[in-house]
Write a protein that holds these residues in place. Structure first.
Motif: not given
Length: 298
Positions: A1-18
């Motif tokens: 769960m921790g790995d999944a949440l870290a991936f989600f909350f790290y990638d979401t702003p990164k992908v949207v900004l990019l």
């Protein structure tokens, strides 16, 4: 769960900004291209040269599933050869600036460059093959009957740099506003793969040793309804888990270039036989890319 949440909350702003930065930059670039100018550039080009030009223009010119019909009709009525038109229609959604920019930002320049070269290759070769099959008679009758008397180029309105920057901002509002839900959905699926799917399971399912993984990936990708922005976080997670590069590229290409919703839209201008040829030729090219890279990088 921790790995999944870290991936989600790290990638979401990164992908949207990019995504926003890429769409803004390409919105400015697209202000220099109009559908009329694109049709004029492609009209009456010889097979081969026209296919290469069409595929290259597909990277920077505005295209999405919703504009498939008016673009197709405009190209055919302006005298653009059918094979050249198909090269454009394949390259525009599959090898677009969003796909390349996100691939570069998330998985590195090597994968982005490989995708660019072989995506354009599929578009050029598939369009050339379809052109040489002489299937103009397989268009819907009302499309074949279109005659406009040649290419009519609408003069471009004079745009200042401020106008072009405004078009970039409008593109961000329009495109990001439409795709953000699919981005979040794609990142969520990628997070689930990243956090919960063991690497050895992914290697067995989508590894280079599983010969059936490439056709299975293409078959899974076709009915999916997403876009480059939504599928690339899934690609990132699959590669991170050890999936074979060729299988992942085949999956991504099939999702973007052969999506079922786009086929349903194109049905209004293409007969079922021509759609079947289109899917068969493009699908064969995608399978070839997948198997080739699995052999080279296994």
């Amino acid at each position: 769960m921790g790995d999944a949440l870290a991936f989600f909350f790290y990638d979401t702003p990164k992908v949207v900004l990019l995504l926003a930065l890429i769409v803004f930059a390409m919105g400015v670039v697209r202000s220099f291209f109009s559908p009329e100018k694109t049709r004029a550039l492609l009209s009456e080009r010889r097979a081969g040269v026209g296919n290469v030009m069409a595929a290259s223009l597909g990277i920077v010119t505005p295209f999405c599933s919703c504009s498939a019909i008016p673009l197709f009709i405009g190209f055919v009525s302006a005298g653009v050869p059918l094979g050249v038109t198909f090269s454009f229609l394949i390259a525009a959604p599959m090898v677009n600036e969003v796909a390349l920019g996100l691939l570069f930002g998330l998985v590195g320049w090597k994968v982005a460059l490989i995708y660019l070269v072989f995506g354009l290759g599929v578009a050029v070769v598939a369009g050339w093959v379809i052109g040489h099959l002489r299937l103009e008679g397989w268009l819907e009758g009302w499309v074949r009957d279109l005659h406009t008397g040649g290419v009519q180029v609408v003069p471009d309105r004079a745009l200042t740099m401020v106008d072009r920057l405004k078009e970039g901002g409008d593109a961000v509002k329009d495109i990001v506003g439409k795709v953000w839900k699919w981005i979040v959905l794609g990142i969520a699926l990628g997070a689930a793969i990243h956090g919960y799917v063991p690497a050895d399971v992914m290697a067995r399912i989508m590894g280079a040793d599983a010969w059936w993984s490439v056709p299975a990936a293409v078959a899974i990708g076709i009915p999916m309804y997403t876009n480059a922005a939504g599928v690339i976080p899934i690609v990132e997670a699959l590669l991170d888990k050890g999936a074979a590069l060729g299988t992942v590229l085949a999956f991504m290409m099939s999702v973007i270039a052969l999506s079922l919703p786009e086929m349903l839209i194109l049905r209004k201008v293409l007969t079922v036989r021509l759609i079947a040829v289109f899917v068969g030729v493009v699908g064969t090219g995608i399978l070839a890319v997948g198997f080739l890279f699995n052999i080279l990088f296994s």
